[in-house]
Design an enzyme around this catalytic site. Structure first.
Site, mmCIF file in Angstrom:
data_model
loop_
_atom_site.group_PDB
_atom_site.id
_atom_site.type_symbol
_atom_site.label_atom_id
_atom_site.label_comp_id
_atom_site.label_asym_id
_atom_site.label_seq_id
_atom_site.Cartn_x
_atom_site.Cartn_y
_atom_site.Cartn_z
ATOM 1 N N ASP A 133 1.070 -1.158 -0.011
ATOM 2 C CA ASP A 133 0.032 -0.010 0.137
ATOM 3 C C ASP A 133 0.912 1.392 -0.110
ATOM 4 O O ASP A 133 1.000 1.878 1.069
ATOM 5 C CB ASP A 133 -0.852 -0.073 1.272
HETATM 6 MG MG LIG Z 1 -2.062 4.177 5.932
#
Ligand SMILES: [Mg+2]
Ligand SMILES: Nc1ncnc2c1ncn2[C@@H]1O[C@H](COP(=O)(O)OP(=O)(O)O)[C@@H](O)[C@H]1O
Length: 266
Positions: A184
């Site tokens: 991410d």
């Molecule tokens: Mg985060």
């Protein structure tokens, strides 16, 4: 406000003591993050990601700048992770956003640091097979959000719905080039201090994956942040494609698109 602390396990309460704190609401996930001067308490529901965050933080100690675990405890299906606070600012801080070439250079450096980690004994794989399996589970449980997505993912010029998108992803799998991926790699998850990488956080999706898992989300995050998509300053000129110059690679736009689309299901 201290009422909020009632459900926090006793050991953690003692470690926190009377420190002043504030609640961070930057993250997009359902986790709660309480920030202290020198430590962070991340509270999240127990799941594959919360388990993996702990596992990967442990594995990455002395390999990359990641938080130190101060204490971890589970109660009522909730994980309480008390960790050291990474110094510096999130890379979406204006002091970096205002200096685009410095920011892009640093984000590229961060990617190269991740790629330099030997993955031979990496304890988690987030390869396409695994990601698509998780995505299928999410689609079947109706967990995929059609709101918090890029503008053209669904609708007239896009996919009908998450299930349609998933079928396309399953039939258009690109060849994988496996590295250690953050999972991410967006601006709020990369910390900078004095124009250097000071740390990587939010490691629940970290593991072995294609290089473009991180490149694509970094590119998308630059685009969204420069457009002011999260309420920050909107810039009139920005060049996220310079990430590829900084990485010294020729962009594979098909893969950029594929990994951005894949992330829409998470
Ligand atoms: Mg985060
Ligand atoms: N160890 C840490 N050091 C410094 N800041 C942190 C740390 N952990 C979390 N934060 C702050 O809290 C925010 C949300 O935490 P994060 O782990 O990214 O959760 P989410 O899954 O909600 O994105 C981060 O963007 C950062 O600002």
């Amino acid at each position: 406000m201290r009422d909020y602390f009632k459900k926090i396990p006793e050991t953690i309460q003692q470690l926190i003591g009377p420190r002043p704190y504030y609640i961070d609401d930057i993250g997009m996930s359902s986790s709660q993050v309480i920030c202290f001067d020198d430590m962070i308490l991340k509270i999240q529901e127990c799941c594959e990601e919360s388990e993996n965050e702990l596992r990967m933080i442990k594995w990455l100690q002395r390999k990359l700048p990641v938080p130190r675990i101060l204490h971890e405890e589970r109660a009522d299906n909730t994980q309480f992770l008390l960790m050291s606070r990474i110094l510096g600012q999130m890379s979406c801080d204006e002091s970096y956003m205002d200096r685009e070439s410095v920011l892009i250079e640093l984000l590229a450096q961060g990617l190269k640091m991740l790629w330099s980690v030997d993955i031979t004994d990496c304890p988690y794989s987030n390869s396409l097979e695994q990601k698509l399996r998780q995505a299928r589970g999410r689609v079947e449980q109706g967990l995929c959000d059609m709101e918090n997505v890029q503008e053209d993912t669904y609708g007239e010029n896009g996919f009908r719905d998450p299930s349609d998108l998933l079928s396309w992803l399953e039939t258009h799998k690109p060849q994988e080039d496996l590295v250690l991926a953050h999972g991410d790699y967006c601006l709020p998850n990369v910390f900078l201090q004095d124009d250097k990488i000071s740390g990587f956080i939010d490691l629940g999706r970290c593991g072995i994956a294609d290089r473009y898992q991180d490149i694509a989300l970094c590119y998308r995050s630059l685009l969204n942040n420069y457009q002011g998509a999260y309420g920050g300053k909107a810039y009139s000129a920005f060049h996220p494609e310079r990430l590829f110059e900084a990485l010294e690679i020729k962009p594979d736009w098909e893969k950029v698109r594929y990994y951005i689309l894949l992330d829409e299901l998470f």
